[in-house]
Write a protein that holds these residues in place. Structure first.
Motif, PDB file in Angstrom:
ATOM      1  N   SER A  30       0.826  -1.213   0.000  1.00 10.46           N
ATOM      2  CA  SER A  30       0.000   0.000   0.000  1.00 10.46           C
ATOM      3  C   SER A  30       0.857   1.259   0.000  1.00 10.46           C
ATOM      4  N   TYR A  31       2.119   1.143   0.425  1.00  8.35           N
ATOM      5  CA  TYR A  31       3.030   2.289   0.418  1.00  8.35           C
ATOM      6  C   TYR A  31       3.997   2.260  -0.757  1.00  8.35           C
ATOM      7  N   GLU A  34       1.526   3.672  -6.361  1.00  9.94           N
ATOM      8  CA  GLU A  34       1.195   5.092  -6.506  1.00  9.94           C
ATOM      9  C   GLU A  34       0.386   5.297  -7.788  1.00  9.94           C
ATOM     10  N   GLN A 121      11.311   2.250  -1.998  1.00 14.89           N
ATOM     11  CA  GLN A 121      10.243   1.303  -2.314  1.00 14.89           C
ATOM     12  C   GLN A 121      10.817  -0.087  -2.612  1.00 14.89           C
ATOM     13  N   ARG A 124      11.802  -1.546   0.606  1.00 15.80           N
ATOM     14  CA  ARG A 124      10.640  -2.019   1.367  1.00 15.80           C
ATOM     15  C   ARG A 124      10.230  -3.420   0.907  1.00 15.80           C
ATOM     16  N   ASP A 297       5.634   7.094   6.912  1.00 14.32           N
ATOM     17  CA  ASP A 297       5.166   6.516   5.655  1.00 14.32           C
ATOM     18  C   ASP A 297       3.911   7.198   5.111  1.00 14.32           C
ATOM     19  N   SER A 298       2.957   7.508   5.978  1.00 12.53           N
ATOM     20  CA  SER A 298       1.728   8.151   5.507  1.00 12.53           C
ATOM     21  C   SER A 298       1.995   9.544   4.958  1.00 12.53           C
ATOM     22  N   ARG A 301       3.800   9.190   1.520  1.00  4.43           N
ATOM     23  CA  ARG A 301       2.859   8.856   0.444  1.00  4.43           C
ATOM     24  C   ARG A 301       2.033  10.078   0.049  1.00  4.43           C
ATOM     25  N   ARG A 304       4.145  12.432  -2.053  1.00  2.00           N
ATOM     26  CA  ARG A 304       4.427  11.905  -3.394  1.00  2.00           C
ATOM     27  C   ARG A 304       3.199  11.928  -4.284  1.00  2.00           C
ATOM     28  N   GLN A 305       2.017  11.823  -3.679  1.00  5.17           N
ATOM     29  CA  GLN A 305       0.795  11.806  -4.467  1.00  5.17           C
ATOM     30  C   GLN A 305       0.208  13.203  -4.656  1.00  5.17           C
TER      31      GLN A 305
END
Length: 356
Positions: A30-31, A34, A121, A124, A297-298, A301, A304-305
Motif C-alpha cells: 500500500s506504500y 502510486e 520502495q 521495502r 510513511d503516511s 505517500r 508523493r501523491q
C-alpha cells in the motif's frame, strides 16, 4: 513477500512479479503503489452482454487477467486485502479497455507491478521478502492487577488482549492466580512461534512459574523475560528498545524505529544534533549534515501523491541524503514511534553535527 521474477518494462520502468504472503505484505504494498503505476493480476468482473440472441441478466462475472493504471490504493487491514483501483489498459477482453476496475489483492495472489521504483520502495519490498523468514512473536506484559498481550507485526504492534484482575489487599482483591490463569489461557490461543514475557518486579516471574505448572505449552513458547518499568504500550516500547525482539527475529523494523526515535528525542532535549520539520531537515540535507533521515510513511505517500503541503519535494530530500552518505528509515504511522514522528511534522533527522 515472495518475489517471483524481476525484469524491465516499457519506457524504462522496472517490472516485479510478486506474491504477498501475509497482511504485512499487503500493508507494505500500500506504500509502494502510486497513481500512474501499472498493476496486473487475475480478477473477476461483471460483464454486460449486448448479444441480441442472449437475454441481458444484468451481467455475469467472468474471470479475467487485467492490467490497470493505478489511481487509488486502499489497505483494508481487517479484511486482509489491498484494494487497487484504476483504468483497465490491458485485458483478456478488449471490450473492457478504458473501464474503471478495482483489483482486490489478497494473500497468496500473484500480481505484477510495473513502475519507476524509488530506492526506498525497492528496499521495502526486499525487506518484506527477508522478513518472511522471521518467526511470529507476541509480547505479554504483566504487573499486579493487569496484563496485556501484543502481537508483533512489521507495521507495528497490535493489542490482542487487555486483562484486569485487582490483586493484593482490599475488598475487591482477587487471587493473583486468576489473572495468571486468564493470561495463560489467552496466550494458549495465540498461534505464535515465540512469546516474550515482560513487566516490572517479580510478578512476571511468578506468572512464569504459574505457566510452567498450569500452561506448559505456553511456558515452552516463552523465550525470554524482560524487566520493564511499565506494561501495555509503554512496556512493549521498552521491550523493543532493549532488543528483545531482535534476539528472536533477525530483522524487525519497529525495533529499529524505537531506537531511532529515542536517539532523536534525546538529541532534541539536549539541543544537540537533531532537526525536525521539513524546512529544518531540508536545510540540513543541503549541507550534508543528515546522518539518518526519519520519514513517516503516511506523510511520504501524501507528499508523493500531491496531497501534502510541503514546499520542498520530499524525493529531493531523500536523494540529497543518500547521495551524501546518509541513511533513510521510513516509519510506520501505526506504531508508537511513528506517532511521535507525526507530532514532529512527519520528518526529522539525526545529524552528523549541530547546525548553527
Amino acid at each position: 513477500m515472495r518475489i517471483s521474477s524481476r525484469g524491465r518494462g516499457e519506457e524504462g520502468r522496472e517490472r516485479i512479479t510478486l506474491v504477498p504472503e501475509n497482511v504485512d505484505d499487503l500493508w507494505h504494498l500500500s506504500y509502494v503503489l502510486e497513481p500512474g503505476d501499472l498493476v496486473s493480476g487475475d480478477t473477476t468482473r461483471r460483464i454486460q452482454r449486448d448479444d441480441e440472441q442472449m437475454r441481458d441478466t444484468g451481467g455475469e462475472r467472468e474471470h479475467l487477467n487485467v492490467t490497470i493504471e493505478v489511481d487509488d490504493v486502499e489497505f483494508a487491514r481487517f479484511a486482509n486485502r489491498l484494494r487497487v483501483g484504476g483504468v483497465i489498459v490491458s485485458c483478456s477482453r478488449e471490450d473492457q479497455l478504458g473501464h474503471h476496475h478495482t483489483l482486490n489483492v489478497e494473500e497468496r495472489a500473484e500480481i505484477t507491478i510495473e513502475k519507476h521504483f524509488k530506492a526506498d520502495q525497492i528496499d521495502r519490498i526486499e525487506t518484506a521478502e527477508q522478513a518472511a523468514e522471521n518467526p511470529d512473536v507476541a509480547i505479554a506484559t504483566v504487573e499486579e492487577g493487569a496484563a496485556y498481550i501484543h502481537t508483533v507485526a512489521q507495521y507495528g504492534t497490535d493489542e490482542y488482549a487487555s486483562l484486569t484482575k485487582p490483586t493484593g489487599k482490599g475488598e475487591y482483591a482477587r487471587p493473583r492466580s486468576e489473572l495468571f490463569d486468564e493470561l495463560g489461557s489467552a496466550l494458549s490461543h495465540l498461534d505464535v512461534d515465540a512469546i516474550i514475557l515482560a513487566g516490572p518486579g517479580f510478578t512476571k516471574n511468578d506468572a512464569m512459574d504459574y505457566f510452567e505448572n498450569n500452561f506448559p505449552e505456553v511456558a515452552e513458547t516463552i523465550v525470554t523475560t524482560v524487566d520493564t518499568a511499565g506494561v501495555g504500550d509503554r512496556g512493549v516500547h521498552e521491550v523493543l528498545k532493549r532488543g528483545a525482539v531482535d534476539d528472536v527475529q533477525k530483522q524487525t523494523r519497529i525495533a529499529e524505529e524505537a531506537n531511532l526515535i529515542d536517539e532523536l528525542m534525546e538529541n532534541i532535549s539536549t539541543g544537540a544534533k537533531a532537526a525536525y520539520g521539513v524546512e529544518q531537515v531540508a536545510e540540513a540535507a543541503e549541507f550534508g549534515a543528515v546522518e539518518h533521515l526519519l520519514l513517516l510513511d503516511s506523510r511520504l505517500r501524501a507528499e508523493r501523491q500531491g496531497d501534502g503541503d510541503w514546499d520542498v519535494d520530499v524525493n529531493d530530500i531523500i536523494d540529497s541524503v543518500e547521495q551524501k552518505g546518509g541513511e533513510v528509515t521510513v516509519f510506520s504511522a501505526e506504531f508508537q514511534p511513528g506517532e511521535q514522528l507525526k507530532n514532529l511534522g512527519g520528518i526529522a533527522a539525526v545529524l552528523r553535527y549541530r547546525l548553527q
